[in-house]
Design a protein around this motif. Structure first.
Motif, PDB file in Angstrom:
ATOM      1  N   MET A  49       0.836  -1.298  -0.115  1.00 56.96           N
ATOM      2  CA  MET A  49       0.090  -0.002  -0.190  1.00 56.96           C
ATOM      3  C   MET A  49       0.773   1.177  -0.157  1.00 56.96           C
ATOM      4  O   MET A  49       0.486   2.306  -0.761  1.00 56.96           O
ATOM      5  CB  MET A  49      -0.895   0.030   1.415  1.00 56.96           C
ATOM      6  N   ALA A  50       1.979   1.221   0.773  1.00 56.19           N
ATOM      7  CA  ALA A  50       2.790   2.173   0.518  1.00 56.19           C
ATOM      8  C   ALA A  50       3.493   2.725  -0.793  1.00 56.19           C
ATOM      9  O   ALA A  50       3.467   3.846  -1.234  1.00 56.19           O
ATOM     10  CB  ALA A  50       3.848   2.189   1.563  1.00 56.19           C
ATOM     11  N   ILE A  51       3.743   1.495  -1.464  1.00 56.82           N
ATOM     12  CA  ILE A  51       4.312   1.664  -2.590  1.00 56.82           C
ATOM     13  C   ILE A  51       3.326   2.217  -3.687  1.00 56.82           C
ATOM     14  O   ILE A  51       3.531   3.052  -4.462  1.00 56.82           O
ATOM     15  CB  ILE A  51       4.826   0.330  -3.231  1.00 56.82           C
ATOM     16  N   SER A  52       2.214   1.865  -3.466  1.00 62.26           N
ATOM     17  CA  SER A  52       0.853   2.201  -4.510  1.00 62.26           C
ATOM     18  C   SER A  52       0.675   3.677  -4.303  1.00 62.26           C
ATOM     19  O   SER A  52       0.368   4.240  -5.072  1.00 62.26           O
ATOM     20  CB  SER A  52      -0.448   1.332  -4.117  1.00 62.26           C
ATOM     21  N   ALA A  53       0.620   4.057  -3.034  1.00 59.14           N
ATOM     22  CA  ALA A  53       0.451   5.333  -2.613  1.00 59.14           C
ATOM     23  C   ALA A  53       1.375   6.524  -3.089  1.00 59.14           C
ATOM     24  O   ALA A  53       1.121   7.377  -3.484  1.00 59.14           O
ATOM     25  CB  ALA A  53       0.368   5.690  -1.034  1.00 59.14           C
ATOM     26  N   LEU A  54       2.860   5.882  -3.154  1.00 60.66           N
ATOM     27  CA  LEU A  54       3.780   6.729  -3.400  1.00 60.66           C
ATOM     28  C   LEU A  54       3.672   6.756  -5.069  1.00 60.66           C
ATOM     29  O   LEU A  54       4.069   7.747  -5.744  1.00 60.66           O
ATOM     30  CB  LEU A  54       5.116   5.880  -3.220  1.00 60.66           C
ATOM     31  N   VAL A  55       3.427   5.826  -5.784  1.00 60.94           N
ATOM     32  CA  VAL A  55       3.102   5.673  -7.202  1.00 60.94           C
ATOM     33  C   VAL A  55       1.951   6.735  -7.461  1.00 60.94           C
ATOM     34  O   VAL A  55       2.096   7.694  -8.537  1.00 60.94           O
ATOM     35  CB  VAL A  55       3.009   4.602  -7.836  1.00 60.94           C
ATOM     36  N   ALA A  56       1.104   6.912  -6.690  1.00 58.05           N
ATOM     37  CA  ALA A  56      -0.055   7.941  -6.992  1.00 58.05           C
ATOM     38  C   ALA A  56       0.414   9.252  -6.972  1.00 58.05           C
ATOM     39  O   ALA A  56      -0.144   9.962  -7.823  1.00 58.05           O
ATOM     40  CB  ALA A  56      -1.340   7.419  -6.210  1.00 58.05           C
ATOM     41  N   LEU A  57       0.991   9.373  -5.863  1.00 59.39           N
ATOM     42  CA  LEU A  57       1.619  10.649  -5.550  1.00 59.39           C
ATOM     43  C   LEU A  57       2.517  11.413  -6.580  1.00 59.39           C
ATOM     44  O   LEU A  57       2.601  12.512  -7.180  1.00 59.39           O
ATOM     45  CB  LEU A  57       2.381  10.875  -4.199  1.00 59.39           C
ATOM     46  N   VAL A  58       3.285  10.469  -7.115  1.00 58.08           N
ATOM     47  CA  VAL A  58       4.264  10.778  -8.398  1.00 58.08           C
ATOM     48  C   VAL A  58       3.507  10.906  -9.573  1.00 58.08           C
ATOM     49  O   VAL A  58       3.797  12.033 -10.445  1.00 58.08           O
ATOM     50  CB  VAL A  58       5.306   9.707  -8.519  1.00 58.08           C
ATOM     51  N   LEU A  81      -3.349  12.289  -0.887  1.00 60.15           N
ATOM     52  CA  LEU A  81      -3.157  11.011  -0.007  1.00 60.15           C
ATOM     53  C   LEU A  81      -4.424  10.859   0.687  1.00 60.15           C
ATOM     54  O   LEU A  81      -4.636   9.708   1.196  1.00 60.15           O
ATOM     55  CB  LEU A  81      -1.931  11.387   0.777  1.00 60.15           C
ATOM     56  N   TYR A  82      -5.142  11.866   1.021  1.00 56.53           N
ATOM     57  CA  TYR A  82      -6.628  11.758   1.740  1.00 56.53           C
ATOM     58  C   TYR A  82      -7.390  10.556   1.315  1.00 56.53           C
ATOM     59  O   TYR A  82      -7.810   9.534   2.141  1.00 56.53           O
ATOM     60  CB  TYR A  82      -7.121  13.054   1.880  1.00 56.53           C
ATOM     61  N   ASP A  83      -8.081  10.541   0.063  1.00 57.76           N
ATOM     62  CA  ASP A  83      -8.795   9.756  -0.714  1.00 57.76           C
ATOM     63  C   ASP A  83      -7.953   8.324  -0.448  1.00 57.76           C
ATOM     64  O   ASP A  83      -8.799   7.175  -0.339  1.00 57.76           O
ATOM     65  CB  ASP A  83      -9.298  10.097  -1.895  1.00 57.76           C
ATOM     66  N   THR A  84      -6.910   8.137  -0.950  1.00 58.98           N
ATOM     67  CA  THR A  84      -6.173   6.919  -1.026  1.00 58.98           C
ATOM     68  C   THR A  84      -6.061   6.188   0.345  1.00 58.98           C
ATOM     69  O   THR A  84      -6.327   4.992   0.570  1.00 58.98           O
ATOM     70  CB  THR A  84      -4.724   7.186  -1.490  1.00 58.98           C
ATOM     71  N   VAL A  85      -5.899   7.145   1.409  1.00 59.16           N
ATOM     72  CA  VAL A  85      -5.820   6.312   2.935  1.00 59.16           C
ATOM     73  C   VAL A  85      -7.087   5.942   3.150  1.00 59.16           C
ATOM     74  O   VAL A  85      -7.250   4.954   3.819  1.00 59.16           O
ATOM     75  CB  VAL A  85      -5.148   7.367   3.801  1.00 59.16           C
ATOM     76  N   VAL A  86      -8.092   6.624   2.808  1.00 55.60           N
ATOM     77  CA  VAL A  86      -9.539   6.160   3.193  1.00 55.60           C
ATOM     78  C   VAL A  86      -9.755   4.907   2.762  1.00 55.60           C
ATOM     79  O   VAL A  86     -10.505   3.844   3.264  1.00 55.60           O
ATOM     80  CB  VAL A  86     -10.649   7.236   2.887  1.00 55.60           C
TER      81      VAL A  86
END
Length: 375
Positions: free
Chosen positions: A165-174, A207-212
Motif C-alpha cells: 500500500m505504501a508503494i501504491s500510494a507513492l506511485v499515485a503521488l508521483v 493522499l487523503y482519499d487513498t488512505v480512506v
C-alpha cells in the motif's frame, strides 16, 4: 434521499458495483498516456519560471488605459537586449509588468522611461527587484520538503498498513505531481512560489482519499484466507465502491472554491498569485481523485494477487465456483456487509456472512398472538 445518496447506499450495500479493479489494465494504459503527454510537454516547452527563480523586476503601475499588449510592446522598447516581458491587467485598472534578467540599477532607468511611455507619474510606479538566488533557495527547500514528505508517507503507510500500500500510494503521488507539472509546461503558466505552495498542498489532498480506501480495504480483507467466496481483487473493488461517492463529494467540494479562485479571481480580476496557486490545486485535486480510484487500489490488488497466499485463495475460489456451477447452484456473488448481521431475515430466506449461513426466521414466531382483527 437524493439520487447520489441513494447510489452511495447501494454501492455500500453491494447492490451496485463498478469493476474498477477488474479493468485495471485499461486505467494503467490511460494513466501512462496522460503521464507521457505531461513528460513530453515538460521536455519540449519547459517550465515558464517567474522572476523569483530567474531574477528580474516587477513594475506595478497605477490605473491606466493602456492595454496589456501595448504595455508589453512599450516596455520592450525601453529596455536594451533580449528580456522576457509579461504584462497583466490588475483589478484596480493598473498594470503589473514583469521584466526578466535586469538588476536594480537598470530597473531605475526602466522605471523612468516606462512612466513616460505609459503617461503616468514615475513616483506612482513601484518596482520590485528579485535576484535569482532567492528562487534557488526556495526551490531547494521545496525539494527537501518533498523528499521528507515522501519518506514519511512511505514509512507511515508501511507501518499502519503494509509496504504494498505504501508503494501504491507513492506511485499515485508521483503520478499526480507529474501531471500537474506537465499541465504547467503545456499551458505555459508562470511558475512562482505560489505554484510551489500549491504543489506541496495537493500532496495531502491526494493522499487523503487513498488512505480512506486503504483503511476500508484493510478492514474488509481481515482473515480473507479463511473463506473461499471472494478473491482479494473482488474485496478491493468492493472497498473502492463503498468509498466512491464519498471521494466524489470530497473532490467536488474541494474543487468548487479552487475553481472560483482560478476562473473568477485569476481570470476576471487579473490576480497573478491566485492563478499560480489555483491552477496547481485544481489540476492536483482532479488528478488525486483519479489516482486514488483508478491507480492506487488497483495497483495494491495487482501486487497482492502475486503473493502465494492470494494465488492459493484465488484457486480455491475458482474451484468452489466451478463446483457450484456443476451442481447447478447459483454462485454467491454478494460481498458480505458488516451491517447485515443484525438485520432481520425474512421467512424462508437465508443470508451468508463470512461463509456461514444464517437460518431462516422461525415460522412459528408470533403464533398464538392476537391478530388484531375483530371477531
Amino acid at each position: 434521499m437524493s439520487r447520489l445518496g441513494n447510489l452511495g447506499h447501494r454501492l455500500h450495500r453491494g447492490e451496485v458495483s463498478y469493476d474498477f479493479v477488474g479493468k485495471r489494465k485499461l486505467w494503467y494504459g490511460v494513466s501512462i498516456v496522460i503521464t507521457l503527454v505531461a513528460i513530453i510537454g515538460l521536455a519540449v516547452n519547459g517550465l515558464n519560471k517567474g522572476i523569483e527563480f530567474s531574477g528580474g523586476a516587477v513594475f506595478t503601475t497605477p490605473k491606466t488605459s493602456v492595454s496589456t499588449a501595448d504595455a508589453q510592446t512599450k516596455t520592450q522598447g525601453v529596455i536594451s537586449g533580449h528580456h522576457d516581458v509579461i504584462a497583466q491587467k490588475l483589478g484596480n485598472g493598473g498594470l503589473r509588468i514583469q521584466v526578466s534578467g535586469i538588476d536594480g540599477a537598470t530597473a531605475g532607468t526602466v522605471k523612468q522611461d516606462l512612466a513616460k511611455e505609459l503617461g503616468v507619474d514615475a513616483n506612482a510606479i513601484s518596482p520590485q527587484v528579485v535576484g535569482p538566488s532567492w528562487g534557488q533557495e526556495i526551490s531547494q527547500k521545496a525539494e527537501l520538503g518533498l523528499v521528507i514528505f515522501m519518506v514519511l508517507v512511505v514509512l507511515y503507510l508501511a507501518v499502519a498498513f503494509e509496504w504494498r500500500m505504501a508503494i501504491s500510494a507513492l506511485v499515485a503521488l508521483v503520478h499526480d505531481l507529474t501531471i500537474t507539472v506537465g499541465v504547467y509546461a503545456i499551458v505555459g503558466f508562470e511558475v512562482t512560489p505560489g505554484t510551489v505552495i500549491g504543489l506541496l498542498t495537493i500532496l495531502g489532498y491526494s493522499l487523503y482519499d487513498t488512505v480512506v480506501v486503504f483503511d476500508g480495504l484493510k478492514e474488509t480483507t481481515k482473515s480473507i484466507t479463511s473463506q473461499t467466496r471472494f478473491t482479494y481483487s473482488e474485496l478491493a473493488n468492493r472497498s473502492l465502491n463503498q468509498t466512491l461517492v464519498r471521494s466524489i463529494n470530497t473532490t467536488v467540494v474541494a474543487l468548487l472554491p479552487v475553481a472560483a479562485l482560478l476562473f473568477v479571481g485569476g481570470g476576471l480580476l487579473g490576480a497573478g498569485m491566485l492563478n499560480d496557486i489555483a491552477l496547481a490545486l485544481f489540476v492536483g485535486l482532479a488528478a488525486g481523485a483519479y489516482s486514488s480510484i483508478f491507480i492506487a487500489t488497483p495497483l495494491v490488488a495487482s501486487l497482492k494477487e502475486r503473493t502465494p497466499e492470494m494465488k492459493a485463495l484465488a484457486k480455491r475460489v475458482r474451484a468452489k465456483r466451478a463446483q457450484a456451477e456443476a451442481k447447478g447452484e447459483e454462485p454467491q456473488d454478494a460481498v458480505p456487509d458488516a451491517g447485515d448481521e443484525d438485520e432481520p431475515v425474512e421467512a424462508g430466506a437465508t443470508a451468508s456472512v463470512g461463509g456461514q449461513r444464517r437460518q431462516p426466521a422461525s415460522r412459528s414466531r408470533g403464533r398464538g398472538r392476537p391478530s388484531g382483527k375483530r371477531r
